[in-house]
Design a protein around this motif. Structure first.
Motif, mmCIF file in Angstrom:
data_model
loop_
_atom_site.group_PDB
_atom_site.id
_atom_site.type_symbol
_atom_site.label_atom_id
_atom_site.label_comp_id
_atom_site.label_asym_id
_atom_site.label_seq_id
_atom_site.Cartn_x
_atom_site.Cartn_y
_atom_site.Cartn_z
ATOM 1 N N LYS A 74 9.326 5.544 3.351
ATOM 2 C CA LYS A 74 8.410 6.038 3.931
ATOM 3 C C LYS A 74 8.933 6.965 4.358
ATOM 4 N N TYR A 81 5.786 7.197 -1.467
ATOM 5 C CA TYR A 81 5.289 6.164 -0.344
ATOM 6 C C TYR A 81 3.686 6.421 -0.930
ATOM 7 N N ARG A 82 3.055 8.065 -0.831
ATOM 8 C CA ARG A 82 1.810 7.936 -0.271
ATOM 9 C C ARG A 82 1.409 7.600 -1.747
ATOM 10 N N THR A 85 0.935 3.593 -0.846
ATOM 11 C CA THR A 85 -0.357 3.370 -0.537
ATOM 12 C C THR A 85 -1.335 3.647 -1.263
ATOM 13 N N GLU A 86 -2.092 4.943 -2.203
ATOM 14 C CA GLU A 86 -3.317 5.267 -3.014
ATOM 15 C C GLU A 86 -3.071 4.453 -3.923
#
Length: 131
Positions: A74, A81-82, A85-86
């Motif tokens: 993170k 990390y993005r 999560t996407e």
């Protein structure tokens, strides 16, 4: 010769042998691989192939019910990390990197990429393709 899916015979074999809750790892080039765990080394040079390129292909071919990744990603690798999560739908459990490394001792295989960014490692847990 196979026309579709994963062409790498070692990865295709590992995926074909997975049962419910079996686990594999997609890893960067620095993750220590425990003795006795099968390593499928795809690394060619730093960054090639990338972690996300390999993970995206594996996720398209494998029924994944759960992901396990390092909490340190993170802060240390916000771009990855993005992307996590996407892009990925299965639930993710975030654990300390040291725990992730310990958990690698129980996986069926590690797919080693050329990725050279921090904490680019994930354990994928197999789901089932029927209700």
């Amino acid at each position: 010769m196979q026309k579709h899916g994963i062409l790498n015979r070692d990865i295709a074999e590992v995926l074909a042998k997975l049962g419910h809750t079996d686990q594999i790892v997609v890893a960067d080039c620095g993750l220590p691989i425990p003795d006795g765990v099968k390593c499928i080394d795809l690394s060619l040079k730093l960054g090639t192939p990338s972690f996300t390129d390999v993970l995206d292909v594996v996720m398209a071919e494998m029924e994944v019910e759960h992901l396990l990744a390092a909490d340190e990603m993170k802060a240390a690798n916000p771009g990855l990390y993005r992307h996590f999560t996407e892009t990925y739908q299965p639930p993710v459990t975030w654990v300390k990197h040291e725990q992730l490394k310990k958990d690698c001792a129980n996986v069926k295989a590690v797919i080693r990429t050329g990725e050279n960014t921090p904490f680019a490692n994930v354990i994928l847990q197999a789901g089932v393709i029927f209700g």
